[in-house]
Design an enzyme around this catalytic site. Structure first.
Site, PDB file in Angstrom:
ATOM      1  CG  HIS A 128      22.800   7.715  10.725  1.00  0.00           C
ATOM      2  ND1 HIS A 128      22.403   7.026  12.004  1.00  0.00           N
ATOM      3  CD2 HIS A 128      21.667   8.426  10.260  1.00  0.00           C
ATOM      4  CE1 HIS A 128      21.203   7.540  12.179  1.00  0.00           C
ATOM      5  NE2 HIS A 128      20.883   8.305  11.003  1.00  0.00           N
TER       6      HIS A 128
ATOM      7  N   GLY B 147      19.156   4.117   6.214  1.00  0.00           N
ATOM      8  CA  GLY B 147      19.171   3.430   4.857  1.00  0.00           C
ATOM      9  C   GLY B 147      18.748   1.976   4.859  1.00  0.00           C
ATOM     10  CE1 TYR B 148      17.907  -0.072  -0.233  1.00  0.00           C
ATOM     11  CE2 TYR B 148      19.705   1.367  -0.175  1.00  0.00           C
ATOM     12  CZ  TYR B 148      18.592   0.936  -0.848  1.00  0.00           C
ATOM     13  OH  TYR B 148      18.037   1.291  -2.150  1.00  0.00           O
ATOM     14  CG  ASP B 149      22.134   0.105   8.481  1.00  0.00           C
ATOM     15  OD1 ASP B 149      22.843  -0.336   7.828  1.00  0.00           O
ATOM     16  OD2 ASP B 149      22.384   1.234   9.171  1.00  0.00           O
TER      17      ASP B 149
ATOM     18  CB  THR C  56      28.795  12.987   4.699  1.00  0.00           C
ATOM     19  OG1 THR C  56      27.595  12.183   4.551  1.00  0.00           O
ATOM     20  CG2 THR C  56      29.277  13.102   6.060  1.00  0.00           C
TER      21      THR C  56
ATOM     22  CE  LYS D  66      26.279   0.211   9.209  1.00  0.00           C
ATOM     23  NZ  LYS D  66      25.387   1.525   8.725  1.00  0.00           N
TER      24      LYS D  66
ATOM     25  CG  ASP E 107      28.543   7.069  -3.788  1.00  0.00           C
ATOM     26  OD1 ASP E 107      27.526   7.817  -3.388  1.00  0.00           O
ATOM     27  OD2 ASP E 107      28.267   6.350  -4.723  1.00  0.00           O
TER      28      ASP E 107
HETATM   29  P1  IMP Z   1      25.022   7.243  -0.200  1.00  0.00           P
HETATM   30  O1  IMP Z   1      26.545   6.775  -0.158  1.00  0.00           O
HETATM   31  O2  IMP Z   1      24.656   8.201   0.704  1.00  0.00           O
HETATM   32  O3  IMP Z   1      24.961   7.697  -1.734  1.00  0.00           O
HETATM   33  O4  IMP Z   1      24.239   5.953  -0.293  1.00  0.00           O
HETATM   34  C1  IMP Z   1      23.372   5.129  -0.940  1.00  0.00           C
HETATM   35  C2  IMP Z   1      22.241   4.855  -0.311  1.00  0.00           C
HETATM   36  O5  IMP Z   1      22.497   3.653   0.274  1.00  0.00           O
HETATM   37  C3  IMP Z   1      21.587   5.699   0.531  1.00  0.00           C
HETATM   38  O6  IMP Z   1      20.018   5.607   0.323  1.00  0.00           O
HETATM   39  C4  IMP Z   1      21.849   5.536   1.857  1.00  0.00           C
HETATM   40  O7  IMP Z   1      20.978   5.548   2.799  1.00  0.00           O
HETATM   41  C5  IMP Z   1      22.135   4.097   1.713  1.00  0.00           C
HETATM   42  N1  IMP Z   1      23.425   3.651   2.632  1.00  0.00           N
HETATM   43  C6  IMP Z   1      24.531   3.972   2.345  1.00  0.00           C
HETATM   44  N2  IMP Z   1      25.532   3.358   3.480  1.00  0.00           N
HETATM   45  C7  IMP Z   1      24.598   2.560   4.130  1.00  0.00           C
HETATM   46  C8  IMP Z   1      24.712   1.806   5.169  1.00  0.00           C
HETATM   47  O8  IMP Z   1      25.779   1.652   5.873  1.00  0.00           O
HETATM   48  N3  IMP Z   1      23.474   0.984   5.639  1.00  0.00           N
HETATM   49  C9  IMP Z   1      22.554   1.280   5.093  1.00  0.00           C
HETATM   50  N4  IMP Z   1      22.228   1.990   4.071  1.00  0.00           N
HETATM   51  C10 IMP Z   1      23.420   2.738   3.511  1.00  0.00           C
END
Ligand code: IMP
Length: 180
Positions: free
Chosen positions: A7, A137-139, A3, A160, A61
């Site tokens: 985070h 991200g969406y936290d 990854t 969390k 993912d």
């Molecule tokens: P990916 O798994 O990295 O492709 O995540 C997809 C999107 O969701 C990205 O924009 C991440 O920042 C967001 N994301 C993934 N996991 C979390 C989380 O635990 N909290 C908030 N946002 C998340």
């Protein structure tokens, strides 16, 4: 764990530590396809990582599925964040009474030529405004139902982890790895 997101690695590592497992981060650019399910994205990524030929590797993912938007952004969550951002998502949800959302995490483990998937989910709702500066991200706009009303962005990693989709998926992985 392959990854680029430290985070994600920290959250997952803390979970696995509780089971006596070590999780190192492979800072590689993983191959990310666009597909309609997180399962396809995670499995494809891990199966195309050369590292997975020589050691057990996991790829995760995640996606945020907003019920009123029929699951959008879901597997397109990172694209939506890069384009419309948190402000854009809040705008789509302005004056919408049904704010229910599900955060999903799919962990794909590649080991000895086989792929195994572990899924974790958390139910919650979309906040009315951005709250908190922790996490990523969406936290700052996701309020888990089982919490005390704070967003993930207002919690530290351990808090969390008591509730999150990712912690649940990695706990399933840990249980599978440590079961006889
Ligand atoms: P990916 O798994 O990295 O492709 O995540 C997809 C999107 O969701 C990205 O924009 C991440 O920042 C967001 N994301 C993934 N996991 C979390 C989380 O635990 N909290 C908030 N946002 C998340």
């Amino acid at each position: 764990m392959a990854t680029g997101n430290p985070h994600k690695h920290r959250e997952a590592r803390i979970v696995l530590m509780g089971y006596g497992l070590d999780l190192r981060r492979l800072d590689v650019k993983r191959l990310e396809i666009q597909a309609d399910t997180l399962e396809e994205v995670a499995a494809y990524s891990v199966e195309h990582l050369p590292e997975a030929e020589v050691r057990p590797v996991v790829v995760e993912d995640a996606g945020l599925f907003i019920h009123h938007l029929r699951g959008f952004p879901g597997p397109y969550s990172s694209y939506a964040l890069r384009t419309i951002g948190l402000g854009g998502v809040l705008k789509l949800m302005r004056d919408v009474p049904n704010r229910e959302a599900t955060f999903r995490s799919v962990v794909a483990l590649r080991w000895r030529g086989e792929t195994r998937l572990f899924v974790g989910e958390v139910e919650g709702r979309i906040a009315e405004e951005i709250r908190g500066s922790r996490g990523f991200g969406y936290d700052p706009i996701f309020i888990p139902d089982e919490g005390d009303g704070r967003t993930f962005g207002e919690m530290d990693t351990r808090e969390k982890n008591t509730l999150s989709h990712r912690a649940r998926a990695f706990r399933r992985l840990a249980l599978w790895l440590t079961s006889p």
